[in-house]
Design a protein around this motif. Structure first.
Motif, PDB file in Angstrom:
ATOM      1  N   PHE A   1       0.854  -1.196   0.000  1.00  0.00           N
ATOM      2  CA  PHE A   1       0.000   0.000   0.000  1.00  0.00           C
ATOM      3  C   PHE A   1       0.888   1.243   0.000  1.00  0.00           C
ATOM      4  CE2 PHE A   1      -3.124   2.983   1.673  1.00  0.00           C
ATOM      5  CZ  PHE A   1      -4.277   2.560   1.011  1.00  0.00           C
ATOM      6  N   PRO A   2       0.537   2.265  -0.825  1.00  0.00           N
ATOM      7  CA  PRO A   2       1.403   3.467  -0.887  1.00  0.00           C
ATOM      8  C   PRO A   2       1.680   4.034   0.502  1.00  0.00           C
ATOM      9  CG  PRO A   2      -0.412   3.606  -2.458  1.00  0.00           C
ATOM     10  CD  PRO A   2      -0.621   2.358  -1.686  1.00  0.00           C
ATOM     11  N   LYS A   3       2.956   4.361   0.745  1.00  0.00           N
ATOM     12  CA  LYS A   3       3.346   4.778   2.097  1.00  0.00           C
ATOM     13  C   LYS A   3       2.658   6.054   2.538  1.00  0.00           C
ATOM     14  CE  LYS A   3       7.927   2.741   2.397  1.00  0.00           C
ATOM     15  NZ  LYS A   3       9.354   3.097   2.461  1.00  0.00           N
ATOM     16  N   THR A   4       2.493   6.991   1.587  1.00  0.00           N
ATOM     17  CA  THR A   4       1.845   8.258   1.935  1.00  0.00           C
ATOM     18  C   THR A   4       0.406   8.003   2.380  1.00  0.00           C
ATOM     19  OG1 THR A   4       3.090   9.066   0.074  1.00  0.00           O
ATOM     20  CG2 THR A   4       1.633  10.615   1.142  1.00  0.00           C
ATOM     21  N   GLY A   5      -0.281   7.164   1.606  1.00  0.00           N
ATOM     22  CA  GLY A   5      -1.667   6.832   1.938  1.00  0.00           C
ATOM     23  C   GLY A   5      -1.759   6.178   3.288  1.00  0.00           C
ATOM     24  N   LEU A   6      -0.769   5.330   3.594  1.00  0.00           N
ATOM     25  CA  LEU A   6      -0.729   4.622   4.879  1.00  0.00           C
ATOM     26  C   LEU A   6      -0.757   5.621   6.034  1.00  0.00           C
ATOM     27  CD1 LEU A   6      -0.230   1.698   5.899  1.00  0.00           C
ATOM     28  CD2 LEU A   6       2.172   2.277   6.027  1.00  0.00           C
ATOM     29  N   LEU A   7       0.130   6.640   5.940  1.00  0.00           N
ATOM     30  CA  LEU A   7       0.198   7.627   7.025  1.00  0.00           C
ATOM     31  C   LEU A   7      -1.095   8.417   7.128  1.00  0.00           C
ATOM     32  CD1 LEU A   7       3.798   9.047   6.753  1.00  0.00           C
ATOM     33  CD2 LEU A   7       2.852   7.584   8.509  1.00  0.00           C
ATOM     34  N   ILE A   8      -1.652   8.797   5.968  1.00  0.00           N
ATOM     35  CA  ILE A   8      -2.877   9.610   6.001  1.00  0.00           C
ATOM     36  C   ILE A   8      -4.031   8.807   6.593  1.00  0.00           C
ATOM     37  CG2 ILE A   8      -4.587  10.748   4.543  1.00  0.00           C
ATOM     38  CD1 ILE A   8      -2.166  11.615   2.801  1.00  0.00           C
ATOM     39  N   LEU A   9      -4.146   7.529   6.196  1.00  0.00           N
ATOM     40  CA  LEU A   9      -5.211   6.695   6.763  1.00  0.00           C
ATOM     41  C   LEU A   9      -5.014   6.524   8.268  1.00  0.00           C
ATOM     42  CD1 LEU A   9      -5.821   3.927   4.084  1.00  0.00           C
ATOM     43  CD2 LEU A   9      -7.311   5.792   4.769  1.00  0.00           C
TER      44      LEU A   9
ATOM     45  N   GLN B   1      12.922  11.620   0.942  1.00  0.00           N
ATOM     46  CA  GLN B   1      12.535  11.165   2.281  1.00  0.00           C
ATOM     47  C   GLN B   1      11.104  11.566   2.611  1.00  0.00           C
ATOM     48  OE1 GLN B   1      14.424   9.360   4.292  1.00  0.00           O
ATOM     49  NE2 GLN B   1      16.204   9.344   2.957  1.00  0.00           N
ATOM     50  N   HIS B   2      10.212  11.663   1.597  1.00  0.00           N
ATOM     51  CA  HIS B   2       8.892  12.244   1.882  1.00  0.00           C
ATOM     52  C   HIS B   2       8.109  11.437   2.915  1.00  0.00           C
ATOM     53  CE1 HIS B   2       7.753   9.199  -1.060  1.00  0.00           C
ATOM     54  NE2 HIS B   2       6.535   9.272  -0.558  1.00  0.00           N
ATOM     55  N   PHE B   3       8.343  10.119   2.947  1.00  0.00           N
ATOM     56  CA  PHE B   3       7.640   9.283   3.935  1.00  0.00           C
ATOM     57  C   PHE B   3       7.968   9.755   5.350  1.00  0.00           C
ATOM     58  CE2 PHE B   3       7.511   5.049   6.254  1.00  0.00           C
ATOM     59  CZ  PHE B   3       6.134   5.045   6.376  1.00  0.00           C
ATOM     60  N   PHE B   4       9.259   9.941   5.608  1.00  0.00           N
ATOM     61  CA  PHE B   4       9.693  10.366   6.929  1.00  0.00           C
ATOM     62  C   PHE B   4       9.180  11.759   7.269  1.00  0.00           C
ATOM     63  CE2 PHE B   4      12.823  12.516   9.646  1.00  0.00           C
ATOM     64  CZ  PHE B   4      12.676  11.735  10.766  1.00  0.00           C
TER      65      PHE B   4
END
Lengths: 170, 277
Positions: free
Chosen positions: A48-56, B11-14
């Motif tokens: 699952f896309p990492k950005t989406g993971l954080l937002i969810l 590093q956008h995830f971090f």
């Protein structure tokens, strides 16, 4: 796409309602407070896309917080857990490789993988949450004990839940 | 400059994690500073109405206990009715209102959500701004202190329970009238600890602890609990006293919200004398 969003929204609402209306009302003991709503993050596909993971994780945390008056604490713990999810998957999987879009279910991954993965994730979440909650290291060891016992309990509930729901969807 | 942007992109995830985590922490600290916290609490109408309907469903299961509590409360009130006093003097008194100026008003409320097993517990009540509830009001029952209102919406209010890491209550040993600070130390919701009682006070197991009335929030002489144990730890100058609480926090249904009519007056006076010239 629309169907996927609908599916995730339904899952999220069901889990939060189950947590708030049933689990938060049944009080077992001060040392065991299970939080199973984190299953929403656990069950997202492995890639699952990492950005989406954080937002969810952020959305899930805010919803939980608004129910339990812990403004920000669940949000913070969920984010922490979501941030470490890729690392945990790497640790648990070792050298095994998985295809795209695979969900971490018992059928796909095997029971041992699922137990190990669930426990590790849930423990990270609970530990972070309990430390945020008391906001000091004054009760260091009792907090760790609480987190450990609660995680065992949550994991047990989650594994039972997986068995029930996977069977019914098969 | 471009390097920095590239670094952030890689590093956008971090960085997203950091950003969201900072938002979460801002929320947490805003909550500690509880006057300013906004809609994300169980006093908001959505969570409030779910809790209310849930409480409506489970309420009838506890009717028996509620009846017993009510009967007990009626009995306590009966102690103060005229019928229970023998009139044995022949003087005539005139009752001047100036002698008895009302200081406290009570608003009756129902607990619609409650917890006892977290380190810091919260309570939601079914009365809000529309009924005159404001932040910082106290909540009591006839046998104990329940908590302090933190957030208020139109129809609901949420409160820190006494079972909260940040709540300390000024209490008094009833026999000797010595002051101490009462707080909850987690785990057992039937027990609390009282600190700062000097060692020359003679304590006994079973002595009653009541509220001191020094705070702006709670009236005087509300019974809180009895002494179950006391000792002076090595190197300490004060007793630490274990208290058995009268109130079963797991089983509170109807409470009274305390409105102190002279709070502003007293607060203004105290602030005035504390500011340097």
């Amino acid at each position: 796409m629309g169907q996927t969003i609908l599916k995730y929204t339904g899952k999220l609402l069901l889990l939060v309602l189950f947590q708030v209306v049933i689990l938060n009302q049944i009080r077992f003991s001060g040392y065991m407070t299970p939080y199973v709503y984190v299953a929403f993050i656990l069950l997202l596909p492995l890639n699952f896309p990492k950005t989406g993971l954080l937002i969810l994780a952020f959305i899930l945390g805010i919803i939980m917080d608004s129910f339990s008056d812990s403004l920000g604490m669940h949000t913070s713990a969920c984010l922490f857990m979501a941030f470490l999810k890729p690392t945990v998957i790497n640790i648990v999987s070792g050298k095994r490789e998985y295809g795209d879009d695979i969900s971490p279910t018992i059928k796909n991954m095997g029971i041992r993988w699922v137990i190990f993965y669930t426990f590790l994730m849930v423990f990270l979440h609970h530990l972070f949450l309990f430390f945020i909650e008391i906001f000091s290291f004054r009760e260091f060891f009792s907090t760790i004990t609480r987190a450990f016992l609660s995680s065992l309990f949550s994991t047990l509930l989650l594994i039972i839940g997986y068995f029930i729901f996977e069977k019914s969807t098969r | 400059m471009r390097n920095i942007i590239n670094f952030i992109k890689r590093q956008h995830f971090f960085f997203l994690f950091l950003l969201l985590q900072i938002i979460a922490f801002i929320l947490i600290f805003q909550n500690h500073n509880y006057q300013r916290s906004f809609f994300v609490n169980s006093a908001n109408n959505f969570a409030g109405s779910i809790y209310q309907s849930y409480s409506g469903m489970t309420e009838y299961l506890r009717l028996k206990q509620i009846n017993e509590q009510l009967a007990e409360e009626i009995n306590n009130l009966r102690h103060y009715t005229e019928n229970s006093f023998l009139v044995n003097d022949k003087h005539v008194f005139t009752h001047h209102d100036t002698l008895y100026k009302r200081q406290f008003l009570y608003i009756n409320a129902k607990v619609i959500n409650n917890s006892v097993f977290n380190r810091s517990n919260y309570i939601t009540l079914n009365k809000g701004r529309a009924h005159g509830v404001k932040p910082d009001m106290g909540i009591i029952t006839n046998n104990g202190i329940v908590g302090i209102i933190t957030n208020v919406s139109e129809n609901f209010s949420s409160a820190m329970s006494f079972l909260h890491a940040g709540v300390k209550i000024s209490a008094r040993h009833k026999n000797s009238r010595h002051l101490g600070t009462l707080q909850w130390d987690g785990y057992n919701y039937r027990k609390a600890t009282m600190l700062y009682i000097p060692p020359h006070v003679s304590l006994n197991k079973g002595d009653t602890i009541v509220s001191s009335g020094y705070s702006l929030i709670f009236p005087e002489n509300i019974p809180i609990g009895t002494i179950s144990d006391y000792h002076i730890s090595k190197g300490e100058n004060f007793y630490s006293v274990s208290i058995d609480l009268f109130l079963d926090y797991n089983n509170i249904e109807y409470v009274s919200i305390v409105k102190n009519l002279m709070k502003e007056e007293r607060q203004a006076l105290e602030e005035k004398s504390q500011t340097p010239f």
